[in-house]
Design an enzyme around this catalytic site. Structure first.
Site, short mmCIF file in Angstrom:
data_model
loop_
_atom_site.label_atom_id
_atom_site.label_comp_id
_atom_site.label_asym_id
_atom_site.label_seq_id
_atom_site.Cartn_x
_atom_site.Cartn_y
_atom_site.Cartn_z
N ASP A 8 69.89 58.08 32.09
CA ASP A 8 69.42 57.51 33.64
C ASP A 8 68.29 57.87 34.20
O ASP A 8 68.08 58.87 33.09
CB ASP A 8 70.65 57.47 35.00
CG ASP A 8 70.20 56.77 35.83
OD1 ASP A 8 69.57 55.46 36.42
OD2 ASP A 8 70.63 57.72 37.01
N ASP A 171 73.54 60.55 36.56
CA ASP A 171 74.87 60.71 37.63
C ASP A 171 75.53 60.12 38.96
O ASP A 171 75.45 60.80 39.77
CB ASP A 171 73.30 62.08 38.67
CG ASP A 171 71.92 60.46 39.41
OD1 ASP A 171 72.09 59.75 38.91
OD2 ASP A 171 71.60 61.08 40.71
#
Length: 207
Positions: A8, A171
Site C-alpha cells: 500500500d 495498514d
C-alpha cells in the site's frame, strides 16, 4: 521465499496525518471537510476522485463550489499532500533491493493529485514512485477502491500473481481482511512503522 510483494502507499510507504489534511482543506474554505476525509476510505467528492467517478476538472469544480472561490490545481494538490508527513528513503531503498529477487507492486486508494506528485522527480530522492515497482495499481484508474475484492482480482488477473505466493503489506484492517480471504499472506504495520525487518522475516518464512 515468496516471490511477489504488494505494498500500500499511504500509511506504509508514506506516513499520514489526517488532521493536517483537514486543516489544509479548511484553509481553502471547505468548512465541513472532516465529514469526507478518512485515513483509509474517503466519502462524497473525495471518494469520487479516488474511485474514478470524477476527474481532476470535476473535483476542482466541486471544491470551488464548496469553498465559494476560485482555486488552482496547485492549491488543491497541496491540500491533498498535507496528508503526507514523511516518506522514508530507507523504505524506498529496501523496496529497490527487494526487486532484485521479488516482483514488487503497489495497490493504493489514491487520486491524481497525489500521484501527479509521487510519479515525478519531486518525489523524495528525485526518483518517481514508479521506479520502485514492476507495476502500480491506482483506485482512480481502475474505478474501484479497497476493500472491494474486485480491485484485488483486477490486480491478480493483470499481473498474473498467485495470492498464496504473495505478501500484501497494508495498514488498513478492512483491506487486510479482504486480502486474506483471497489467499494473500499479509502484514499490517502501524502508520509510520519501520516494517522492514518484519517483512524480511515473513519473506524468509521466519515470521
Amino acid at each position: 521465499m515468496k516471490n511477489t510483494i504488494v505494498f500500500d502507499f499511504g500509511g506504509v510507504i508514506a506516513d499520514l496525518d489526517i488532521r493536517k489534511a483537514i486543516a489544509a482543506f479548511k484553509s481553502l474554505g471547505i468548512a465541513d471537510v472532516e465529514k469526507y476525509l478518512d485515513p483509509y476510505l474517503q466519502s462524497g467528492p473525495f471518494l469520487e476522485i479516488e474511485n474514478g467517478k470524477t476527474d481532476v476538472a470535476g473535483f476542482m469544480a466541486t471544491m470551488q463550489e464548496l469553498s465559494g472561490r476560485e482555486l488552482s490545481f496547485r492549491q488543491v494538490q497541496e491540500a491533498w499532500l498535507a496528508f503526507i508527513t514523511g516518506i522514508s528513503r530507507k523504505k524506498l531503498d529496501y523496496i529497490s533491493e527487494l526487486r532484485k529477487h521479488c516482483r514488487t507492486y503497489l495497490l493504493s486508494n489514491t487520486n491524481p493529485f497525489i500521484m501527479d506528485w509521487a510519479c515525478s522527480s519531486q518525489f523524495p530522492g528525485g526518483k518517481p514512485l514508479d521506479t520502485y515497482f514492476d507495476k502500480m495499481y491506482f483506485s482512480y484508474r481502475i474505478g474501484l477502491t479497497k476493500p472491494d475484492p474486485e480491485i484485488f482480482r483486477h490486480m491478480i488477473r493483470d499481473s498474473g500473481m498467485i495470492p498464496e505466493e504473495t505478501l500484501f503489506v497494508e495498514d488498513g484492517t478492512a483491506n487486510i481482511l479482504t486480502a486474506r480471504r483471497l489467499g494473500f499472506k499479509t502484514y499490517q504495520p502501524a502508520n509510520g512503522e519501520d516494517w522492514r525487518n518484519a517483512v524480511t522475516a515473513i519473506l524468509e518464512n521466519r515470521g
